[in-house]
Design a protein around this motif. Structure first.
Motif, mmCIF file in Angstrom:
data_model
loop_
_atom_site.group_PDB
_atom_site.id
_atom_site.type_symbol
_atom_site.label_atom_id
_atom_site.label_comp_id
_atom_site.label_asym_id
_atom_site.label_seq_id
_atom_site.Cartn_x
_atom_site.Cartn_y
_atom_site.Cartn_z
ATOM 1 N N UNK A 157 6.822 41.562 45.811
ATOM 2 C CA UNK A 157 7.292 40.652 44.766
ATOM 3 C C UNK A 157 6.314 39.499 44.578
ATOM 4 N N UNK A 158 5.894 38.898 45.662
ATOM 5 C CA UNK A 158 5.038 37.714 45.574
ATOM 6 C C UNK A 158 3.631 38.025 45.087
ATOM 7 N N UNK A 159 3.112 39.200 45.409
ATOM 8 C CA UNK A 159 1.772 39.536 44.920
ATOM 9 C C UNK A 159 1.828 40.332 43.620
ATOM 10 N N UNK A 160 3.056 40.505 43.119
ATOM 11 C CA UNK A 160 3.298 41.207 41.859
ATOM 12 C C UNK A 160 2.731 42.626 41.855
ATOM 13 N N UNK A 161 2.928 43.314 42.970
ATOM 14 C CA UNK A 161 2.487 44.700 43.081
ATOM 15 C C UNK A 161 3.660 45.618 42.731
ATOM 16 N N UNK A 162 3.830 45.821 41.429
ATOM 17 C CA UNK A 162 4.959 46.604 40.929
ATOM 18 C C UNK A 162 4.887 48.051 41.391
ATOM 19 N N UNK A 163 3.693 48.623 41.366
ATOM 20 C CA UNK A 163 3.555 50.025 41.784
ATOM 21 C C UNK A 163 3.962 50.204 43.239
ATOM 22 N N UNK A 209 17.018 42.604 47.685
ATOM 23 C CA UNK A 209 15.549 42.538 47.611
ATOM 24 C C UNK A 209 15.023 43.313 46.401
ATOM 25 N N UNK A 210 15.644 44.439 46.109
ATOM 26 C CA UNK A 210 15.228 45.218 44.944
ATOM 27 C C UNK A 210 15.535 44.472 43.645
ATOM 28 N N UNK A 211 16.699 43.839 43.578
ATOM 29 C CA UNK A 211 17.029 43.046 42.383
ATOM 30 C C UNK A 211 16.008 41.922 42.182
ATOM 31 N N UNK A 212 15.675 41.259 43.260
ATOM 32 C CA UNK A 212 14.676 40.186 43.173
ATOM 33 C C UNK A 212 13.317 40.744 42.767
ATOM 34 N N UNK A 213 12.956 41.873 43.316
ATOM 35 C CA UNK A 213 11.663 42.500 43.004
ATOM 36 C C UNK A 213 11.558 42.854 41.524
ATOM 37 N N UNK A 214 12.595 43.465 40.980
ATOM 38 C CA UNK A 214 12.530 43.923 39.590
ATOM 39 C C UNK A 214 12.790 42.813 38.572
ATOM 40 N N UNK A 215 13.275 41.655 39.017
ATOM 41 C CA UNK A 215 13.577 40.606 38.037
ATOM 42 C C UNK A 215 12.411 39.735 37.695
ATOM 43 N N UNK A 249 16.322 47.383 57.869
ATOM 44 C CA UNK A 249 16.472 46.670 56.599
ATOM 45 C C UNK A 249 15.544 45.470 56.542
ATOM 46 N N UNK A 250 15.392 44.786 57.667
ATOM 47 C CA UNK A 250 14.509 43.620 57.716
ATOM 48 C C UNK A 250 13.083 43.996 57.331
ATOM 49 N N UNK A 251 12.587 45.098 57.862
ATOM 50 C CA UNK A 251 11.223 45.543 57.569
ATOM 51 C C UNK A 251 11.090 45.869 56.082
ATOM 52 N N UNK A 252 12.051 46.612 55.545
ATOM 53 C CA UNK A 252 12.005 47.004 54.135
ATOM 54 C C UNK A 252 12.081 45.767 53.237
#
Length: 111
Positions: free
Chosen positions: A77-83, A105-111, A66-69
């Motif tokens: 998220x930080x580089x805004x690489x949505x793909x 992490x997914x919630x943070x990524x998609x928000x 989980x840590x790696x993922x």
């Protein structure tokens, strides 16, 4: 015949130890990978974190902790690489229901 029993037992114990050591080193290397990725992310070296992730993934994302993922998703998220983040999400979709760290992490990524 009785004198062979201790040898079989010793062989079994040695084999068991080899399996234990191999599995422990795999767990340790996954932990080290996650910590190294976290270190890159903490230094805002997000591309380096993802490069390290790519180097160790080789189409076997299910083996990662989980840590790696979460560190890979954080970098996306930080580089805004949505793909890239969406691709990771697609590859780990079977794990998301049971892992709250990845879900967060997914919630943070998609928000």
């Amino acid at each position: 015949m009785n004198h062979f029993m201790p040898i079989k037992f010793i062989n079994y114990r040695v084999t068991s130890m080899k399996v234990f050591i191999k599995s422990s080193s795999t767990v340790q290397s996954k932990f080290d990978l996650g910590n190294e990725m976290k270190s890159f992310n903490d230094k805002k070296q997000f591309k380096k974190a993802l490069d390290l992730f790519d180097k160790h993934t080789k189409n076997n994302i299910e083996m990662h902790s989980s840590l790696v993922i979460t560190q890979a998703l954080k970098a996306c998220t930080h580089i805004k690489d949505v793909q890239r983040g969406s691709d990771i999400h697609r590859l780990i979709s079977s794990r998301t229901q049971h892992d709250f760290h990845i879900l967060a992490s997914l919630l943070h990524f998609y928000s």
